[in-house]
Design a protein around this motif. Structure first.
Motif, PDB file in Angstrom:
ATOM      1  N   ASN A  24       0.827  -1.206   0.000  1.00 21.48           N
ATOM      2  CA  ASN A  24       0.000   0.000   0.000  1.00 21.48           C
ATOM      3  C   ASN A  24       0.866   1.263   0.000  1.00 21.48           C
ATOM      4  OD1 ASN A  24      -3.120  -0.256   0.306  1.00 21.48           O
ATOM      5  ND2 ASN A  24      -2.316  -1.965   1.508  1.00 21.48           N
ATOM      6  N   HIS A  25       1.935   1.248   0.816  1.00 23.83           N
ATOM      7  CA  HIS A  25       2.815   2.422   0.874  1.00 23.83           C
ATOM      8  C   HIS A  25       3.606   2.588  -0.422  1.00 23.83           C
ATOM      9  CE1 HIS A  25       2.390   3.624   5.183  1.00 23.83           C
ATOM     10  NE2 HIS A  25       1.784   2.443   5.186  1.00 23.83           N
ATOM     11  N   ALA A  35      -5.923   8.641  -2.694  1.00 25.53           N
ATOM     12  CA  ALA A  35      -6.798   8.419  -1.543  1.00 25.53           C
ATOM     13  C   ALA A  35      -7.541   7.100  -1.702  1.00 25.53           C
ATOM     14  CB  ALA A  35      -7.774   9.572  -1.403  1.00 25.53           C
ATOM     15  N   SER A  53      -7.299  -4.185   3.878  1.00 24.03           N
ATOM     16  CA  SER A  53      -7.419  -3.112   4.875  1.00 24.03           C
ATOM     17  C   SER A  53      -8.864  -2.670   5.060  1.00 24.03           C
ATOM     18  CB  SER A  53      -6.592  -1.903   4.439  1.00 24.03           C
ATOM     19  OG  SER A  53      -6.841  -0.788   5.284  1.00 24.03           O
ATOM     20  N   LEU A  56      -9.578   2.939   4.048  1.00 27.14           N
ATOM     21  CA  LEU A  56      -8.572   3.916   4.463  1.00 27.14           C
ATOM     22  C   LEU A  56      -7.687   4.214   3.261  1.00 27.14           C
ATOM     23  CD1 LEU A  56      -7.667   5.152   7.238  1.00 27.14           C
ATOM     24  CD2 LEU A  56      -6.044   3.253   7.425  1.00 27.14           C
ATOM     25  N   GLU A  59      -1.798   5.086   1.896  1.00 27.91           N
ATOM     26  CA  GLU A  59      -0.578   5.572   2.544  1.00 27.91           C
ATOM     27  C   GLU A  59      -0.703   5.590   4.068  1.00 27.91           C
ATOM     28  OE1 GLU A  59       0.891   9.020   0.631  1.00 27.91           O
ATOM     29  OE2 GLU A  59       2.706   9.144   1.849  1.00 27.91           O
ATOM     30  N   LEU A  60      -1.934   5.492   4.581  1.00 24.47           N
ATOM     31  CA  LEU A  60      -2.154   5.577   6.029  1.00 24.47           C
ATOM     32  C   LEU A  60      -2.257   4.207   6.682  1.00 24.47           C
ATOM     33  CD1 LEU A  60      -4.866   8.412   6.015  1.00 24.47           C
ATOM     34  CD2 LEU A  60      -2.365   8.619   6.022  1.00 24.47           C
ATOM     35  N   ILE A  61      -2.197   3.132   5.888  1.00 28.04           N
ATOM     36  CA  ILE A  61      -2.507   1.796   6.402  1.00 28.04           C
ATOM     37  C   ILE A  61      -1.369   1.219   7.240  1.00 28.04           C
ATOM     38  CG2 ILE A  61      -2.859  -0.608   5.650  1.00 28.04           C
ATOM     39  CD1 ILE A  61      -4.517   0.624   3.299  1.00 28.04           C
ATOM     40  N   THR A  62      -1.753   0.642   8.389  1.00 21.68           N
ATOM     41  CA  THR A  62      -0.798  -0.076   9.252  1.00 21.68           C
ATOM     42  C   THR A  62      -1.308  -1.503   9.456  1.00 21.68           C
ATOM     43  OG1 THR A  62      -1.917   0.488  11.304  1.00 21.68           O
ATOM     44  CG2 THR A  62      -0.281   2.066  10.485  1.00 21.68           C
ATOM     45  N   ASP A  65      -4.851  -2.390  10.631  1.00 21.76           N
ATOM     46  CA  ASP A  65      -6.005  -2.056   9.787  1.00 21.76           C
ATOM     47  C   ASP A  65      -6.467  -3.225   8.921  1.00 21.76           C
ATOM     48  OD1 ASP A  65      -6.167   0.706  10.568  1.00 21.76           O
ATOM     49  OD2 ASP A  65      -4.321   1.022   9.414  1.00 21.76           O
TER      50      ASP A  65
END
Ligand SMILES: [Zn+2]
Length: 255
Positions: A24-25, A35, A53, A56, A59-62, A65
């Motif tokens: 994702n990143h 987005a 995920s 979301l 770029e915000l995914i950890t 998620d």
């Protein structure tokens, strides 16, 4: 400073979740997703489930998620966070193609012209061969009439899976594209190079005729990549993209 995955994964599930987060990143850094867009993988020990995920921006995914889903898009945990509306793309492809281990959907910009014109998207450069010999276009109008163009039900997902068929990638008319892979790393490679190919083809078609890769060349390149040794092919690209995205590149997990 590198961020994200710091420890070596200790089992196949941890490793695949690490790869989903990293992909994702990477795809955000490479401009394939913004987005919107999503990356999934088939569950490594339960092939009737997949991992994706919650809704979301990529770029915000950890790690926390990632949600486990049934192939019909139902979350395994009923109280799971809100998921992507278009998760049916993923479930329908895992249902239709048992060998598929990862699915990536994006709205990357350069492919869109090929979804709304009669010009087919075709491999034009060696590094883009994995997009496949044929890149079909799915049009929601054909079976569903006027819609939001998003794949928001299993019926739409299965209809799309029929059009993608045995190919590696397909476009959605006026919407975006989806690629499959035998690993998250392979799907990430194809997603990046689908966008690269589209951009190059848009340039080349200004000076016709264009000489595309032959089917034999496509098969030879895909065969070489599939046989690549560590540090070649997908792994080399993965390590490079991890660095660009500021993510720690973890070695392939061998259980
Ligand atoms: Zn979409």
């Amino acid at each position: 400073m590198l961020r994200g995955i710091q420890a070596m994964p200790t089992n196949a599930l941890e490793a695949i979740i690490d790869d989903i987060v990293t992909a994702n990143h990477i795809l955000a850094q490479e401009g394939v997703v913004d987005a919107f867009g999503h990356v999934s993988a088939r569950h490594p020990t339960n092939p009737g489930h997949f991992l994706l995920s919650r809704a979301l921006a990529p770029e915000l995914i950890t790690h926390d998620d990632i949600i486990e889903y049934e192939l019909d898009g139902a979350p395994v945990q009923p109280d799971a966070a809100k998921g992507y509306l278009e998760r049916y793309i993923h479930g329908a492809l895992y249902e239709a193609r048992p060998e598929v281990q990862s699915v990536i959907h994006s709205h990357s910009r350069s492919v869109i012209p090929f979804s709304v014109t009669s010009e087919p998207l075709r491999p034009i450069v060696h590094s883009c061969a994995t997009i496949g010999r044929h890149v079909p276009v799915w049009d929601a109008q054909d079976s569903f009439g006027d819609t939001t163009l998003l794949i928001s039900s299993m019926a739409m997902g299965r209809d799309f899976a029929k059009v993608l068929a045995q190919n590696n990638s397909a476009l959605m008319r006026g919407h975006g594209s989806t690629v499959i892979g035998r690993s998250v790393r392979e799907a990430t490679y194809t997603a990046v190079y689908l966008e690269v190919n589209a951009g190059l083809q848009l340039q080349a078609t200004r000076f016709p005729p264009v000489k595309y890769l032959t089917d034999g060349e496509i098969d030879a390149i895909c065969g070489r990549l599939a046989d690549a040794k560590p540090a070649e092919g997908y792994d080399r690209a993965w390590a490079y993209w991890c660095r660009r995205a500021g993510m720690e590149p973890t070695p392939r997990f061998v259980g």
